[in-house]
Write an enzyme that holds these catalytic residues in place. Structure first.
Site, mmCIF file in Angstrom:
data_model
loop_
_atom_site.group_PDB
_atom_site.id
_atom_site.type_symbol
_atom_site.label_atom_id
_atom_site.label_comp_id
_atom_site.label_asym_id
_atom_site.label_seq_id
_atom_site.Cartn_x
_atom_site.Cartn_y
_atom_site.Cartn_z
ATOM 1 N N GLY A 59 0.810 -1.211 0.000
ATOM 2 C CA GLY A 59 0.000 0.000 0.000
ATOM 3 C C GLY A 59 0.843 1.259 0.000
ATOM 4 O O GLY A 59 2.072 1.223 0.098
ATOM 5 N N MET B 142 1.065 3.762 2.277
ATOM 6 C CA MET B 142 1.792 3.975 3.523
ATOM 7 C C MET B 142 2.781 2.843 3.772
ATOM 8 O O MET B 142 3.917 3.082 4.202
ATOM 9 C CB MET B 142 0.828 4.102 4.698
ATOM 10 C CG MET B 142 0.227 5.483 4.856
ATOM 11 S SD MET B 142 1.455 6.771 5.187
ATOM 12 C CE MET B 142 2.130 6.202 6.752
ATOM 13 N N THR C 48 -6.109 3.093 11.319
ATOM 14 C CA THR C 48 -7.118 3.702 12.175
ATOM 15 C C THR C 48 -8.373 2.829 12.236
ATOM 16 O O THR C 48 -8.392 1.713 11.726
ATOM 17 C CB THR C 48 -7.470 5.114 11.673
ATOM 18 O OG1 THR C 48 -7.943 5.031 10.323
ATOM 19 C CG2 THR C 48 -6.249 6.021 11.713
ATOM 20 N N HIS D 149 -9.420 14.959 4.062
ATOM 21 C CA HIS D 149 -8.550 13.927 3.513
ATOM 22 C C HIS D 149 -8.860 13.673 2.038
ATOM 23 O O HIS D 149 -9.891 14.096 1.516
ATOM 24 C CB HIS D 149 -8.716 12.608 4.284
ATOM 25 C CG HIS D 149 -8.046 12.597 5.619
ATOM 26 N ND1 HIS D 149 -8.592 13.196 6.736
ATOM 27 C CD2 HIS D 149 -6.862 12.059 6.022
ATOM 28 C CE1 HIS D 149 -7.780 13.021 7.769
ATOM 29 N NE2 HIS D 149 -6.728 12.345 7.360
ATOM 30 N N LYS E 174 -9.568 7.572 1.292
ATOM 31 C CA LYS E 174 -9.579 7.171 2.705
ATOM 32 C C LYS E 174 -10.870 6.418 3.002
ATOM 33 O O LYS E 174 -11.960 6.888 2.667
ATOM 34 C CB LYS E 174 -9.445 8.397 3.609
ATOM 35 C CG LYS E 174 -9.346 8.050 5.092
ATOM 36 C CD LYS E 174 -8.983 9.280 5.911
ATOM 37 C CE LYS E 174 -8.949 8.966 7.398
ATOM 38 N NZ LYS E 174 -8.007 7.874 7.736
#
Length: 248
Positions: free
Chosen positions: A12, A14, A79, A134, A138
Site C-alpha cells: 500500500g 503507507m 485507524t 482527507h 480514505k
C-alpha cells in the site's frame, strides 16, 4: 543493535513508504513484507522483533492478535479502533507480559502536537468543533486523528466542569452538523487533491482560536513511525498515541 522489522500492508501507499524508511534506517533491517494475501506466522514474519501495521480497519485488530501470538511487538498506524477493540488487545497483552503494542492515530509530529494543544485549550472555550480533510481514497470517517482529538477535547471539558457545546439546531435530516464524538461535532471532508489535514476550532464571545495541521507527503509520518519502532519493545502492554514517546 539492529531491529528486525516486518511491514503489514507493504504494497500500500503507507506500507511501501514505511518499507523504504526502514531500509534507510541504519539501526533497522526489513526482514519481511506482507500484504493482504499473506498469512501471519512466525515464519512469514522472518524473525521480526517489531511488526508495523498499515493495512485497513477491517483486518488490523486480527493482525495485531496474530502478530502477538507469533512472538513480536506491534506498531499500528491503521485507524478505525474503538474502546472495545483496544480493550481486547489490552486483554491479550495481559497474557503476554513480554509483548508490547503501540497504536497511534497519527504519526505526524505536527498532528500529535495539534492534538496536545487542542486538549490544553479546550477548557478555556465555550465552543469546539473539529474538521478533518482527507483524500477521497480514505476508507474511514471520521479519521482516527479527528476522533482522538475530539475525545481529548471532551475529556478536558469534562474535567473543567463545562457542559455541552452550545448548538440550537433542532432539525438536521441530512447530517449537516456532522458526527458527534463524545459530544464534540466532527466534520469529514473528502476532496481530490488533499492528503491529510485537520482544523480544530474553539470559540468564545468575540474570539476564535484555530489550530490547524497539514500534511502534504507521507514522508512526514516516517520520523514518528521509526520513533515508535525504536521504543515499543520493552514497554509492556498497550500504548495509545505517540505523545507518550516525546516530551511535551
Amino acid at each position: 543493535m539492529t531491529i528486525a522489522v516486518a511491514v503489514l500492508g507493504a504494497a500500500g501507499r503507507m506500507g511501501s513508504t514505511v518499507c523504504r524508511a526502514v531500509e534507510g534506517a541504519t539501526d533497522m533491517e526489513l526482514v519481511a513484507r506482507l500484504d493482504a494475501a499473506d498469512q501471519i506466522s512466525k515464519e512469514s514474519l522472518g524473525g521480526a522483533q517489531v511488526v508495523v501495521d498499515f493495512t485497513v480497519p477491517s483486518v488490523a485488530e486480527g493482525n495485531v492478535h496474530a502478530v502477538l501470538d507469533a512472538g513480536a511487538d506491534v506498531v499500528v498506524g491503521t485507524t478505525g479502533w474503538d474502546d472495545a477493540s483496544r480493550a481486547r488487545v489490552a486483554e491479550h497483552l495481559e497474557r503476554l507480559p513480554e509483548r508490547s503494542v503501540l497504536i497511534a492515530p497519527n504519526f505526524a509530529l505536527s498532528a500529535v502536537l495539534a492534538m496536545q494543544f487542542a486538549a490544553k485549550a479546550a477548557r478555556f472555550f465555550e465552543s469546539a468543533e473539529v474538521i478533518e480533510l482527507h483524500h477521497p481514497a480514505k476508507v474511514d470517517a471520521p479519521s482516527g486523528t479527528a476522533a482522538a482529538t475530539a475525545r481529548a477535547i471532551a475529556t478536558a471539558r469534562a474535567q473543567a466542569g463545562l457542559g455541552a457545546v452550545p448548538d440550537a439546531t433542532e432539525t438536521d435530516p441530512d447530517g449537516a452538523r456532522g458526527a458527534r464524538v463524545d459530544g464534540i461535532p466532527v466534520h469529514a471532508v473528502r476532496l481530490r487533491g488533499l492528503m491529510a489535514h485537520e482544523e480544530v476550532l474553539f470559540g468564545n464571545p468575540g474570539e476564535m482560536l484555530t489550530i490547524r495541521t497539514d500534511t502534504f507527503d507521507r514522508e512526514c509520518y516516517m520520523p514518528g513511525v521509526l520513533l515508535a519502532v525504536r521504543n515499543v519493545s520493552g514497554r509492556g502492554g498497550l500504548t495509545v498515541g505517540l505523545e507518550s514517546l516525546i516530551e511535551i
